[in-house]
Motif scaffolding. Sequence first.
Motif, PDB file in Angstrom:
ATOM      1  N   PHE A   4       0.836  -1.200   0.000  1.00 24.24           N
ATOM      2  CA  PHE A   4       0.000   0.000   0.000  1.00 24.24           C
ATOM      3  C   PHE A   4       0.872   1.253   0.000  1.00 24.24           C
ATOM      4  O   PHE A   4       0.609   2.216  -0.727  1.00 24.24           O
ATOM      5  N   MET A   7       2.199   2.192  -3.434  1.00 22.53           N
ATOM      6  CA  MET A   7       1.261   2.527  -4.510  1.00 22.53           C
ATOM      7  C   MET A   7       1.439   3.993  -4.908  1.00 22.53           C
ATOM      8  O   MET A   7       1.414   4.869  -4.044  1.00 22.53           O
ATOM      9  N   ARG A  10      -3.658   6.181  -4.844  1.00 21.43           N
ATOM     10  CA  ARG A  10      -4.610   5.385  -4.074  1.00 21.43           C
ATOM     11  C   ARG A  10      -6.015   5.909  -4.342  1.00 21.43           C
ATOM     12  O   ARG A  10      -6.248   7.101  -4.318  1.00 21.43           O
ATOM     13  N   SER A  14      -8.815   1.246  -2.547  1.00 21.13           N
ATOM     14  CA  SER A  14      -7.575   0.839  -1.884  1.00 21.13           C
ATOM     15  C   SER A  14      -7.534   1.349  -0.438  1.00 21.13           C
ATOM     16  O   SER A  14      -7.145   0.618   0.470  1.00 21.13           O
ATOM     17  N   TRP A  15      -7.946   2.605  -0.215  1.00 19.92           N
ATOM     18  CA  TRP A  15      -7.982   3.137   1.150  1.00 19.92           C
ATOM     19  C   TRP A  15      -8.946   2.330   2.013  1.00 19.92           C
ATOM     20  O   TRP A  15      -8.613   1.935   3.136  1.00 19.92           O
ATOM     21  N   SER A  17     -10.071  -0.680   1.614  1.00 20.09           N
ATOM     22  CA  SER A  17      -9.583  -2.052   1.822  1.00 20.09           C
ATOM     23  C   SER A  17      -8.599  -2.093   2.985  1.00 20.09           C
ATOM     24  O   SER A  17      -8.645  -2.999   3.819  1.00 20.09           O
TER      25      SER A  17
END
Length: 104
Positions: A4, A7, A10, A14-15, A17
């Motif tokens: 993460f 990355m 984002r 994604s945040w 998750s």
Amino acid sequence: MKLFDKMPERDPLSWNSMLSACFRNGKPERAVRLFVWMVGEENGRVLDQHSMTCVMKAVGRIGFLGLAIQVHGFVEKFGFGDVSEVCASLIDMNIKCGAVGLAE
């Protein structure tokens, strides 16, 4: 977290998750720290109802009323007060933090 952190961009998925993973793995404090980082890093652009419900679950698990009041402010500031899922989480968080009066 390592992946993460690497990355380049984002998105809300994604945040959210990562927020959910922290909470579900018994690390509510980490989920709250990630939420704070998310708000600071993205200036609130990626907040959605899932972000809000996840952080409220984490705050409820921690049980810190001062933090619950701040999160409640985010709900109002970013206009999530009309979303039923968020309202339900808000009530649950306030009750778990001992603020039954705020939950009404």
